[in-house]
Enzyme design. Structure first.
Site, mmCIF file in Angstrom:
data_model
loop_
_atom_site.group_PDB
_atom_site.id
_atom_site.type_symbol
_atom_site.label_atom_id
_atom_site.label_comp_id
_atom_site.label_asym_id
_atom_site.label_seq_id
_atom_site.Cartn_x
_atom_site.Cartn_y
_atom_site.Cartn_z
ATOM 1 N N LYS A 7 18.589 -1.199 6.327
ATOM 2 C CA LYS A 7 18.387 -1.988 5.157
ATOM 3 C C LYS A 7 19.566 -2.891 4.926
ATOM 4 N N TYR A 67 18.646 4.432 8.742
ATOM 5 C CA TYR A 67 17.711 3.710 7.668
ATOM 6 C C TYR A 67 18.464 2.808 6.656
ATOM 7 N N THR A 87 18.371 -1.026 -1.362
ATOM 8 C CA THR A 87 18.556 0.377 -1.830
ATOM 9 C C THR A 87 19.978 0.828 -2.114
ATOM 10 N N ASP A 88 20.328 1.552 -3.012
ATOM 11 C CA ASP A 88 21.850 2.129 -3.232
ATOM 12 C C ASP A 88 22.230 2.806 -1.822
ATOM 13 N N GLU A 89 21.539 2.884 -1.147
ATOM 14 C CA GLU A 89 21.957 3.719 0.257
ATOM 15 C C GLU A 89 22.936 2.721 1.000
ATOM 16 N N GLY A 115 24.839 13.689 8.885
ATOM 17 C CA GLY A 115 25.474 12.598 8.302
ATOM 18 C C GLY A 115 24.701 12.426 6.821
ATOM 19 N N ASP A 166 0.053 -5.291 4.433
ATOM 20 C CA ASP A 166 0.657 -3.914 4.779
ATOM 21 C C ASP A 166 0.168 -3.639 6.064
ATOM 22 N N ALA A 219 0.683 -1.254 -0.016
ATOM 23 C CA ALA A 219 -0.162 -0.061 -0.095
ATOM 24 C C ALA A 219 0.803 1.270 0.233
ATOM 25 N N VAL A 266 15.777 23.390 0.877
ATOM 26 C CA VAL A 266 16.928 22.650 0.249
ATOM 27 C C VAL A 266 18.083 22.456 1.506
ATOM 28 N N LEU A 279 12.005 13.958 -1.055
ATOM 29 C CA LEU A 279 12.322 15.312 -1.905
ATOM 30 C C LEU A 279 11.362 15.891 -3.054
ATOM 31 N N ILE A 289 4.616 -7.477 9.268
ATOM 32 C CA ILE A 289 5.568 -8.306 8.696
ATOM 33 C C ILE A 289 6.249 -9.037 9.930
ATOM 34 N N ASN A 295 17.092 6.421 -6.092
ATOM 35 C CA ASN A 295 16.159 6.994 -5.485
ATOM 36 C C ASN A 295 15.118 7.053 -6.727
ATOM 37 N N THR A 339 10.885 -3.316 11.904
ATOM 38 C CA THR A 339 10.575 -3.490 10.391
ATOM 39 C C THR A 339 11.406 -4.026 9.447
HETATM 40 P P1 NAD Z 1 6.877 3.589 1.436
HETATM 41 O O1 NAD Z 1 7.445 4.083 3.002
HETATM 42 O O2 NAD Z 1 6.011 4.598 0.527
HETATM 43 O O3 NAD Z 1 5.932 2.396 1.776
HETATM 44 C C1 NAD Z 1 6.344 1.509 2.692
HETATM 45 C C2 NAD Z 1 5.034 0.548 3.003
HETATM 46 O O4 NAD Z 1 5.463 -0.448 3.984
HETATM 47 C C3 NAD Z 1 3.811 1.402 3.479
HETATM 48 O O5 NAD Z 1 2.688 1.083 2.888
HETATM 49 C C4 NAD Z 1 3.739 1.020 5.083
HETATM 50 O O6 NAD Z 1 2.352 1.039 5.434
HETATM 51 C C5 NAD Z 1 4.170 -0.547 4.828
HETATM 52 N N1 NAD Z 1 4.966 -1.001 6.057
HETATM 53 C C6 NAD Z 1 5.643 -0.123 7.082
HETATM 54 N N2 NAD Z 1 6.058 -1.376 8.186
HETATM 55 C C7 NAD Z 1 5.399 -2.454 7.827
HETATM 56 C C8 NAD Z 1 5.333 -3.533 8.593
HETATM 57 N N3 NAD Z 1 5.939 -3.828 9.682
HETATM 58 N N4 NAD Z 1 4.466 -4.638 8.166
HETATM 59 C C9 NAD Z 1 3.853 -4.447 7.042
HETATM 60 N N5 NAD Z 1 3.835 -3.338 6.170
HETATM 61 C C10 NAD Z 1 4.870 -2.229 6.596
HETATM 62 O O7 NAD Z 1 8.351 2.957 1.112
HETATM 63 P P2 NAD Z 1 8.723 3.210 -0.628
HETATM 64 O O8 NAD Z 1 9.403 4.313 -0.945
HETATM 65 O O9 NAD Z 1 7.548 2.640 -1.558
HETATM 66 O O10 NAD Z 1 9.938 1.806 -0.479
HETATM 67 C C11 NAD Z 1 9.353 0.559 -0.587
HETATM 68 C C12 NAD Z 1 10.880 -0.153 -0.543
HETATM 69 O O11 NAD Z 1 11.743 0.468 -1.502
HETATM 70 C C13 NAD Z 1 11.486 0.144 0.799
HETATM 71 O O12 NAD Z 1 11.769 -1.352 1.311
HETATM 72 C C14 NAD Z 1 12.557 0.737 0.476
HETATM 73 O O13 NAD Z 1 13.779 0.795 1.634
HETATM 74 C C15 NAD Z 1 12.988 0.551 -0.921
HETATM 75 N N6 NAD Z 1 13.632 1.682 -1.785
HETATM 76 C C16 NAD Z 1 12.879 2.746 -1.852
HETATM 77 C C17 NAD Z 1 13.406 3.842 -2.597
HETATM 78 C C18 NAD Z 1 12.889 5.180 -2.835
HETATM 79 O O14 NAD Z 1 13.207 5.869 -3.313
HETATM 80 N N7 NAD Z 1 11.504 5.352 -2.551
HETATM 81 C C19 NAD Z 1 14.437 3.667 -3.211
HETATM 82 C C20 NAD Z 1 15.200 2.355 -3.017
HETATM 83 C C21 NAD Z 1 14.739 1.469 -2.353
HETATM 84 P P1 TYD Z 2 14.871 11.897 0.173
HETATM 85 O O1 TYD Z 2 13.861 12.027 -0.729
HETATM 86 O O2 TYD Z 2 14.629 12.150 1.482
HETATM 87 O O3 TYD Z 2 15.582 10.660 -0.167
HETATM 88 P P2 TYD Z 2 17.008 9.887 0.235
HETATM 89 O O4 TYD Z 2 17.362 10.750 1.524
HETATM 90 O O5 TYD Z 2 16.741 8.626 0.618
HETATM 91 O O6 TYD Z 2 17.930 10.138 -0.858
HETATM 92 O O7 TYD Z 2 16.308 13.146 -0.343
HETATM 93 C C1 TYD Z 2 16.463 13.368 -1.552
HETATM 94 C C2 TYD Z 2 17.736 14.249 -1.249
HETATM 95 O O8 TYD Z 2 17.025 15.607 -0.962
HETATM 96 C C3 TYD Z 2 18.481 14.263 -0.154
HETATM 97 O O9 TYD Z 2 20.051 14.480 -0.503
HETATM 98 C C4 TYD Z 2 18.033 14.976 0.723
HETATM 99 C C5 TYD Z 2 17.573 16.103 0.072
HETATM 100 N N1 TYD Z 2 16.429 16.744 0.608
HETATM 101 C C6 TYD Z 2 16.321 18.250 0.809
HETATM 102 O O10 TYD Z 2 17.234 18.917 0.337
HETATM 103 N N2 TYD Z 2 15.176 18.871 1.415
HETATM 104 C C7 TYD Z 2 14.309 18.029 1.758
HETATM 105 O O11 TYD Z 2 13.128 18.529 2.309
HETATM 106 C C8 TYD Z 2 14.167 16.636 1.637
HETATM 107 C C9 TYD Z 2 13.094 15.857 2.207
HETATM 108 C C10 TYD Z 2 15.314 16.060 1.113
#
Ligand code: NAD
Ligand code: TYD
Length: 347
Positions: free
Chosen positions: A155, A151, A127-129, A276, A31, A9, A207, A191, A62, A180, A102
């Site tokens: 992961k 975070y 994630t690449d992070e 950080g 979810d 979700a 920013v 962002l 989960i 991302n 989680t």
């Molecule tokens: P999101 O935060 O939008 O969604 C996370 C979902 O997980 C939510 O629906 C939440 O309700 C559910 N959730 C959280 N804790 C839970 C639990 N204990 N049990 C069941 N459900 C739970 O995240 P997203 O951006 O869609 O990311 C999804 C996955 O992709 C994550 O594992 C994240 O680490 C990974 N990821 C995200 C990005 C990105 O840019 N968004 C990039 C690389 C990897």
């Molecule tokens: P974010 O979307 O939080 O993803 P991640 O930290 O996982 O890469 O942030 C993307 C980039 O944008 C990151 O370098 C932090 C920066 N950022 C801002 O400058 N301002 C903001 O309000 C947010 C949320 C992120």
């Protein structure tokens, strides 16, 4: 074959659920519906009587072994794709409890269940992070992990467990490390959706620091197509980087949004830097590309269509930004949950 999509979700998981249902595969979403989970992200399925027969939703955690096991057995799950996570770096800096629960314990619970129930594929969404920051060049899958915030550390912990379950128990795990993501339905704390919606409302765009940090941007549909590709073509025990090679500084992307929305650069506000803060993420995705996967959405088209989506779906994000989201869940959640639970596969 039934596919269990955890976190379905949320942003990426809901796009993946839509993709699999479109392919007429049986999908079960588990979810917890944290602040980031939103049933409206699944409307495209739940409001379409042609798609509903392929879909089932369970609200739950989960980390709940009993529930996970029950679902895997009762729904005859053969594939698990684990998207469920706490996913926002800034929140993990404030308090990492739920990230450890989680991302680490939850992944462990799923792996244990997969081990005991002969699950045929387990995709761990990472994630690449996990690599940490890189000044020049790009990380390859074999590089050492050096996560630098709670975070990314959570992961990386999940990855370590996933890999251990492959080596020790032969759970057929594949790890997908994407850069991302951006696109429709992303919670407006990240962002892109934050800046797009703030700009639309003539609010400041905060920013962090000098804004010269670099991220590599991938459209969510391209990420889902890569994950789907790995289900078929990935090798158990292997890890794959996923990116489309769109590196960009935060300030560049901020200006792009402002230009597209015809808003003034005076909306930019440089604020205190994230602690950080990783300076640059960059991954080499030649491994998955050599198997034949490629992205379909150019950065230019992807950003434009994403901005358009937030313009035409103001209701979706406005509810979240005004707190209506929580009220909505309070009032309507029970009713929707009962309705969703009665959606049975194949009926
Ligand atoms: P999101 O935060 O939008 O969604 C996370 C979902 O997980 C939510 O629906 C939440 O309700 C559910 N959730 C959280 N804790 C839970 C639990 N204990 N049990 C069941 N459900 C739970 O995240 P997203 O951006 O869609 O990311 C999804 C996955 O992709 C994550 O594992 C994240 O680490 C990974 N990821 C995200 C990005 C990105 O840019 N968004 C990039 C690389 C990897
Ligand atoms: P974010 O979307 O939080 O993803 P991640 O930290 O996982 O890469 O942030 C993307 C980039 O944008 C990151 O370098 C932090 C920066 N950022 C801002 O400058 N301002 C903001 O309000 C947010 C949320 C992120």
């Amino acid at each position: 074959m039934t596919i269990l999509i955890t976190g379905g979700a949320g942003f990426i998981g809901s796009h993946f659920a839509r993709l699999k249902v479109k392919q007429q595969e049986k999908v079960v979403v588990l979810d917890k519906l944290t602040y980031a989970g939103n049933l409206e992200n699944l409307d495209e399925i739940t409001k379409d009587s042609n798609k509903l027969p392929y879909f089932k939703f369970h609200k739950g955690d989960i980390c709940n072994k009993h529930l996970v096991e029950k679902i895997v057995k009762e729904e005859d799950v053969s594939v698990i794709v684990n998207f469920a996570a706490d996913s926002h770096v800034d929140r993990s800096i404030m308090n990492a409890d739920s990230f450890i629960d989680t991302d680490v314990k939850g992944t462990y619970t799923l792996l244990e269940t997969a081990k005991e129930n002969n699950v045929k594929r387990f995709i761990q969404i990472s994630t690449d992070e996990v690599y940490g920051s890189i000044a020049s060049g790009s990380f390859k899958e074999s590089d050492v992990l050096y996560p630098r915030n709670p975070y990314s550390a959570s992961k990386a912990g999940a990855e370590m467990l996933a890999n251990a379950y492959w080596v020790t128990h032969k759970v057929p795990v594949i790890i997908a490390r994407s850069c991302n993501n951006y696109g429709p339905n992303q919670y407006p704390e990240k962002l892109l959706p934050l800046f797009i919606t703030n700009a639309m409302e003539d609010k400041e765009l905060p920013v962090y620091g000098d804004g010269k940090q670099i991220r590599d941007w991938l459209h969510v549909e391209d990420n889902c197509s890569a994950i789907d590709f790995l289900l078929e073509n990935g090798k158990p025990g292997e890890t794959y980087n996923i990116s489309a090679g769109n590196e960009c500084t935060n300030i560049e992307i901020t200006n792009l949004i402002l230009n597209e929305l015809k808003k003034p650069s005076s909306l930019i506000k440089h604020v205190k830097d994230r602690v950080g803060h990783d300076r640059r993420y960059s991954i080499d995705c030649s491994k998955i590309r050599s198997l034949g996967w490629e992205p379909n959405i150019t950065f230019e088209d992807g950003i434009k269509s994403t901005i358009k989506w937030y313009i035409t779906n103001k209701d979706w994000w406005n509810k979240i930004k005004t707190g209506e989201f929580l009220k909505y869940y309070g009032k309507q959640y029970e009713e929707r949950e009962t309705k969703l639970s009665s959606y049975c596969l194949g009926s």
